[in-house]
Design an enzyme around this catalytic site. Structure first.
Site, mmCIF file in Angstrom:
data_model
loop_
_atom_site.group_PDB
_atom_site.id
_atom_site.type_symbol
_atom_site.label_atom_id
_atom_site.label_comp_id
_atom_site.label_asym_id
_atom_site.label_seq_id
_atom_site.Cartn_x
_atom_site.Cartn_y
_atom_site.Cartn_z
ATOM 1 N N GLY A 13 0.843 -1.206 0.000
ATOM 2 C CA GLY A 13 0.000 0.000 0.000
ATOM 3 C C GLY A 13 0.869 1.243 0.000
ATOM 4 O O GLY A 13 0.534 2.250 0.625
ATOM 5 N N GLY A 16 -0.364 4.798 -0.995
ATOM 6 C CA GLY A 16 -1.538 5.306 -0.285
ATOM 7 C C GLY A 16 -1.219 6.472 0.641
ATOM 8 O O GLY A 16 -0.065 6.885 0.804
ATOM 9 N N ASP A 85 -0.429 -7.225 -7.169
ATOM 10 C CA ASP A 85 -1.799 -7.202 -6.664
ATOM 11 C C ASP A 85 -1.882 -8.203 -5.509
ATOM 12 O O ASP A 85 -1.681 -9.406 -5.714
ATOM 13 C CB ASP A 85 -2.764 -7.601 -7.798
ATOM 14 C CG ASP A 85 -4.217 -7.504 -7.348
ATOM 15 O OD1 ASP A 85 -4.458 -7.477 -6.115
ATOM 16 O OD2 ASP A 85 -5.102 -7.466 -8.222
ATOM 17 N N ASP A 177 -1.356 0.963 17.705
ATOM 18 C CA ASP A 177 -2.376 1.895 18.145
ATOM 19 C C ASP A 177 -1.616 3.207 18.225
ATOM 20 O O ASP A 177 -0.794 3.403 19.132
ATOM 21 C CB ASP A 177 -2.928 1.494 19.522
ATOM 22 C CG ASP A 177 -4.070 2.404 19.935
ATOM 23 O OD1 ASP A 177 -3.910 3.633 19.791
ATOM 24 O OD2 ASP A 177 -5.107 1.916 20.402
ATOM 25 N N HIS A 178 -1.829 4.095 17.261
ATOM 26 C CA HIS A 178 -0.896 5.225 17.171
ATOM 27 C C HIS A 178 -0.978 6.152 18.384
ATOM 28 O O HIS A 178 -0.075 6.943 18.612
ATOM 29 C CB HIS A 178 -1.032 5.978 15.844
ATOM 30 C CG HIS A 178 -2.301 6.717 15.682
ATOM 31 N ND1 HIS A 178 -3.418 6.151 15.140
ATOM 32 C CD2 HIS A 178 -2.640 7.979 15.985
ATOM 33 C CE1 HIS A 178 -4.385 7.035 15.138
ATOM 34 N NE2 HIS A 178 -3.947 8.152 15.647
ATOM 35 N N LYS A 182 2.170 8.395 21.047
ATOM 36 C CA LYS A 182 2.146 9.818 21.398
ATOM 37 C C LYS A 182 2.952 10.050 22.682
ATOM 38 O O LYS A 182 2.842 9.293 23.641
ATOM 39 C CB LYS A 182 0.699 10.304 21.587
ATOM 40 C CG LYS A 182 -0.073 10.316 20.277
ATOM 41 C CD LYS A 182 -1.430 10.944 20.449
ATOM 42 C CE LYS A 182 -2.266 10.760 19.195
ATOM 43 N NZ LYS A 182 -1.792 11.482 18.031
ATOM 44 N N ASP A 235 -14.166 2.896 16.068
ATOM 45 C CA ASP A 235 -13.024 3.626 15.529
ATOM 46 C C ASP A 235 -12.153 4.212 16.643
ATOM 47 O O ASP A 235 -10.943 4.373 16.455
ATOM 48 C CB ASP A 235 -13.540 4.762 14.628
ATOM 49 C CG ASP A 235 -12.430 5.376 13.797
ATOM 50 O OD1 ASP A 235 -11.634 4.608 13.228
ATOM 51 O OD2 ASP A 235 -12.352 6.623 13.720
ATOM 52 N N HIS A 240 -8.094 3.329 21.017
ATOM 53 C CA HIS A 240 -7.352 4.422 21.662
ATOM 54 C C HIS A 240 -7.861 4.769 23.065
ATOM 55 O O HIS A 240 -7.083 4.937 23.990
ATOM 56 C CB HIS A 240 -7.424 5.696 20.806
ATOM 57 C CG HIS A 240 -7.170 5.453 19.356
ATOM 58 N ND1 HIS A 240 -6.116 4.682 18.925
ATOM 59 C CD2 HIS A 240 -7.807 5.880 18.241
ATOM 60 C CE1 HIS A 240 -6.133 4.641 17.602
ATOM 61 N NE2 HIS A 240 -7.156 5.358 17.162
ATOM 62 N N LYS A 345 -10.265 20.739 18.813
ATOM 63 C CA LYS A 345 -9.448 19.542 18.596
ATOM 64 C C LYS A 345 -8.586 19.369 19.838
ATOM 65 O O LYS A 345 -7.749 20.233 20.131
ATOM 66 C CB LYS A 345 -8.565 19.725 17.360
ATOM 67 C CG LYS A 345 -7.613 18.571 17.130
ATOM 68 C CD LYS A 345 -6.813 18.766 15.855
ATOM 69 C CE LYS A 345 -5.696 17.732 15.719
ATOM 70 N NZ LYS A 345 -6.135 16.342 15.813
HETATM 71 P P1 NAP Z 1 -5.322 4.359 0.785
HETATM 72 O O1 NAP Z 1 -4.850 5.766 0.647
HETATM 73 O O2 NAP Z 1 -6.609 3.957 0.174
HETATM 74 O O3 NAP Z 1 -4.152 3.428 0.195
HETATM 75 C C1 NAP Z 1 -4.318 2.073 -0.053
HETATM 76 C C2 NAP Z 1 -3.060 1.519 -0.700
HETATM 77 O O4 NAP Z 1 -3.248 0.141 -0.964
HETATM 78 C C3 NAP Z 1 -2.705 2.157 -2.028
HETATM 79 O O5 NAP Z 1 -1.298 2.225 -2.144
HETATM 80 C C4 NAP Z 1 -3.270 1.167 -3.039
HETATM 81 O O6 NAP Z 1 -2.590 1.312 -4.266
HETATM 82 C C5 NAP Z 1 -2.944 -0.134 -2.336
HETATM 83 N N1 NAP Z 1 -3.775 -1.246 -2.776
HETATM 84 C C6 NAP Z 1 -5.131 -1.300 -2.834
HETATM 85 N N2 NAP Z 1 -5.528 -2.504 -3.274
HETATM 86 C C7 NAP Z 1 -4.402 -3.236 -3.490
HETATM 87 C C8 NAP Z 1 -4.144 -4.547 -3.933
HETATM 88 N N3 NAP Z 1 -5.132 -5.389 -4.267
HETATM 89 N N4 NAP Z 1 -2.864 -4.963 -4.011
HETATM 90 C C9 NAP Z 1 -1.840 -4.152 -3.681
HETATM 91 N N5 NAP Z 1 -2.020 -2.877 -3.271
HETATM 92 C C10 NAP Z 1 -3.284 -2.438 -3.175
HETATM 93 O O7 NAP Z 1 -5.388 3.924 2.313
HETATM 94 P P2 NAP Z 1 -4.614 4.557 3.562
HETATM 95 O O8 NAP Z 1 -5.352 5.764 4.032
HETATM 96 O O9 NAP Z 1 -3.178 4.700 3.232
HETATM 97 O O10 NAP Z 1 -4.857 3.457 4.680
HETATM 98 C C11 NAP Z 1 -4.224 2.186 4.665
HETATM 99 C C12 NAP Z 1 -4.544 1.451 5.952
HETATM 100 O O11 NAP Z 1 -4.064 2.186 7.071
HETATM 101 C C13 NAP Z 1 -6.026 1.257 6.218
HETATM 102 O O12 NAP Z 1 -6.206 0.031 6.868
HETATM 103 C C14 NAP Z 1 -6.389 2.393 7.159
HETATM 104 O O13 NAP Z 1 -7.512 2.090 7.971
HETATM 105 C C15 NAP Z 1 -5.129 2.484 7.978
HETATM 106 N N6 NAP Z 1 -4.905 3.818 8.558
HETATM 107 C C16 NAP Z 1 -4.676 4.901 7.764
HETATM 108 C C17 NAP Z 1 -4.412 6.141 8.345
HETATM 109 C C18 NAP Z 1 -4.126 7.363 7.504
HETATM 110 O O14 NAP Z 1 -3.695 8.371 8.086
HETATM 111 N N7 NAP Z 1 -4.326 7.326 6.207
HETATM 112 C C19 NAP Z 1 -4.382 6.261 9.735
HETATM 113 C C20 NAP Z 1 -4.619 5.133 10.513
HETATM 114 C C21 NAP Z 1 -4.873 3.922 9.911
HETATM 115 P P3 NAP Z 1 -3.202 0.763 -5.674
HETATM 116 O O15 NAP Z 1 -4.632 1.172 -5.709
HETATM 117 O O16 NAP Z 1 -2.337 1.385 -6.710
HETATM 118 O O17 NAP Z 1 -3.039 -0.711 -5.637
#
Ligand code: NAP
Length: 496
Positions: A13, A16, A85, A177-178, A182, A235, A240, A345
């Site tokens: 990922g 992402g 994938d 658990d981020h 902290k 959530d 947390h 906040k």
């Molecule tokens: P996101 O922006 O939707 O990114 C998802 C990533 O997964 C992308 O790189 C996507 O790239 C890849 N992906 C999706 N389907 C795939 C597949 N079949 N094979 C390989 N790669 C694949 O999600 P995110 O916000 O980064 O969050 C990721 C995880 O972290 C989630 O579980 C979320 O709950 C958790 N989280 C995120 C945050 C945050 O700040 N964003 C905070 C806490 C927890 P492609 O589509 O190019 O494959």
């Protein structure tokens, strides 16, 4: 604990949001601070792209988070990209081959960290493939890092745990658990166990109640689809908020090892009074934001957010009274509240001590109780509220504040939670990650509440955006003779 900072970090990922906003800047800070010895990163996602494009994206994310850095080119030269994938069983073999090559090239001693920065439905299948396709077959250490949500209830969490346990032992699983990254959450333990003045008072003889607020001004933003199936209970509370409760309530561990601290936390989870059936609505309040104004700007109600059901029954706010039925805490309510689109906040913990037996200072109508406030975010610090003599002739008392503002002292050095957690994982220190037992107990607690809420339609929306939640959340404390200490009045003054 070994301190082997040599590792191949595979981020699934890698294109992402989490990778860009948190992981790349955190890795850079570890690199800059010379806390990574030999390392390489393989970024994995579906879209085909050359290494150079990926390296450029890593560079941009560091630039955006931390500004220009002289050694950025050298840093990003350690990053590689592999289109893959996660749902396609046939391409894990290529990934293994590539990982082995990079391992050999950088002499990474077979140490591997797998960071799954992807949607949680992939966690189980990826872990199974990592094992069956030999990616975890290494001579060094192998560790898995995953983020919430860890399941959406106890039974799905169990199923997920079984899947990842086929490839990794409990000691090799780092459930982030981020909040545990902290600075001030980590500080709870030090404040409690390194000060002779607090620990003797840290019990039901001297503490009347504890309040934990984690409020956000943001709404659900683009995460409507995820949030609809989650809500504030799953959530925020399941992870947390309950983690903070455990750190505040646990017994002193016999030493500061991962196992000892975790086992004390688990004992707190085991002492949680289970709230079920008709009791749920006496102990817990749910809310959903309506329209309102945040910083002078009009904002829509939750039900008008993208990808949200117009009749949604999902809570964006939860407040609750948590009771810990053990010798130390019997009778002391731990009040928690968390929500979106609230007035400020803020994450704060207020420990309210009991009133003194009589007020001798009759000219002071009411003496304030002593409060210990732990400011978790956005400010970091501690404030102790005392009563002292008012200047002048009379013996009146007034409130004084003793404040330590961490943001003032160390603003430039306060590392982001993710940086600390990544560093801990490389060092093999799992103390600030959640053990399966903690996850299981907290789901069991939360499931009882969601079972009741799922069955009944709430009268939503019931709080205006820009407020501190529904009135019922205030009533929850009022019926016990307490009130929420207003988080904004408790702000720590930041020294310049
Ligand atoms: P996101 O922006 O939707 O990114 C998802 C990533 O997964 C992308 O790189 C996507 O790239 C890849 N992906 C999706 N389907 C795939 C597949 N079949 N094979 C390989 N790669 C694949 O999600 P995110 O916000 O980064 O969050 C990721 C995880 O972290 C989630 O579980 C979320 O709950 C958790 N989280 C995120 C945050 C945050 O700040 N964003 C905070 C806490 C927890 P492609 O589509 O190019 O494959």
């Amino acid at each position: 604990m070994e301190e082997n900072m040599t590792s191949l970090i595979m981020i699934f990922g890698a294109t992402g949001d989490l990778a860009k906003r948190k992981l790349f800047p955190s890795l850079y800070r570890l690199y800059e601070g010379k806390r990574l010895n030999k390392f390489a990163v393989i970024g994995v996602a579906r879209n085909a792209q050359p290494n150079e494009t990926f390296q450029q994206a890593v560079k941009e994310s560091v630039l955006a988070a931390l500004g220009n850095k002289n050694d950025l080119d050298e840093f990003v030269s350690h990053f590689y990209y592999q289109a893959h994938d996660a749902a396609d069983s046939s391409s894990y073999a290529d990934l293994k081959k590539f990982a082995d090559e990079i391992d050999e090239h950088y002499n990474l001693e077979g140490n591997r960290i797998f960071y799954l920065a992807m949607a949680p439905q992939f966690f189980g299948p990826i872990a199974l493939h990592l094992k069956s396709d030999g990616l975890t077959d290494v001579k060094g250490y192998k560790r898995l890092i995953i983020e919430k949500p860890f399941g959406h209830d106890l039974s799905s969490a169990k199923e997920l745990n079984q899947q990842i346990r086929t490839a990794f032992s409990e000691e090799e699983i780092y459930r982030i658990d981020h909040y545990l990254g902290k600075e001030m959450v980590r500080n709870i333990e030090v404040i409690r166990f390194a000060n002779a003045i607090f620990e003797p008072l840290w019990n039901n003889q001297f503490i009347s109640n504890i309040q934990i607020t984690s409020s956000e001004t943001l709404g659900v933003e683009e995460r409507g689809r995820y949030y609809e199936s989650s809500g504030a209970l799953r959530d925020m509370l399941q992870n947390h908020m309950l983690q903070m409760v455990a750190l505040l309530a646990m017994e002193p561990p016999i030493k500061l090892s991962t196992d000892e601290i975790r086992s004390e936390k688990v004992r707190v989870f085991r002492s949680l009074r289970m709230i079920e059936g008709e009791q749920v609505n006496d102990y817990f309040v749910r809310g959903q934001y309506g329209e309102g104004s945040i910083n002078g700007e009009q904002v829509p109600k939750y039900r008008d957010e993208p990808m949200v059901d117009k009749e949604s029954n999902t809570e964006t706010f939860v407040a609750g009274k948590i009771m810990i039925d053990n010798f130390r805490w019997a009778g002391v309510p731990f009040y928690i509240r968390t929500g979106k689109r609230m007035a400020a906040k803020s994450t704060k913990i207020v420990i309210q001590f009991k009133d003194i037996p009589i007020n001798l200072y009759y000219q002071t109508e009411k003496l304030n109780p002593n409060l210990l406030v732990i400011h978790v975010q956005p400010e970091e610090g501690i404030t102790l509220y005392l009563n002292a003599k008012k200047a002048g002739g009379n013996m009146d008392a007034e409130e004084v504040k003793l404040t330590f503002a961490n943001t003032g002292a160390n603003a430039m050095n306060t590392p982001e939670g993710y940086e600390k957690l990544l560093y801990d994982c490389m060092r093999g220190d799992a103390t600030n990650f959640t053990h399966w037992d903690e996850v299981a107990y907290s789901w069991a607690f939360v499931d009882k509440i969601s079972e009741v809420w799922q069955k009944t339609k709430a009268d939503f929306p019931n709080y205006a955006s820009g407020s501190m939640g529904p009135k019922a959340a205030d009533d929850l404390l009022e019926k016990d003779g307490f009130f929420w200490w207003p988080v904004t009045d408790l702000d720590v003054e930041i020294c310049q």
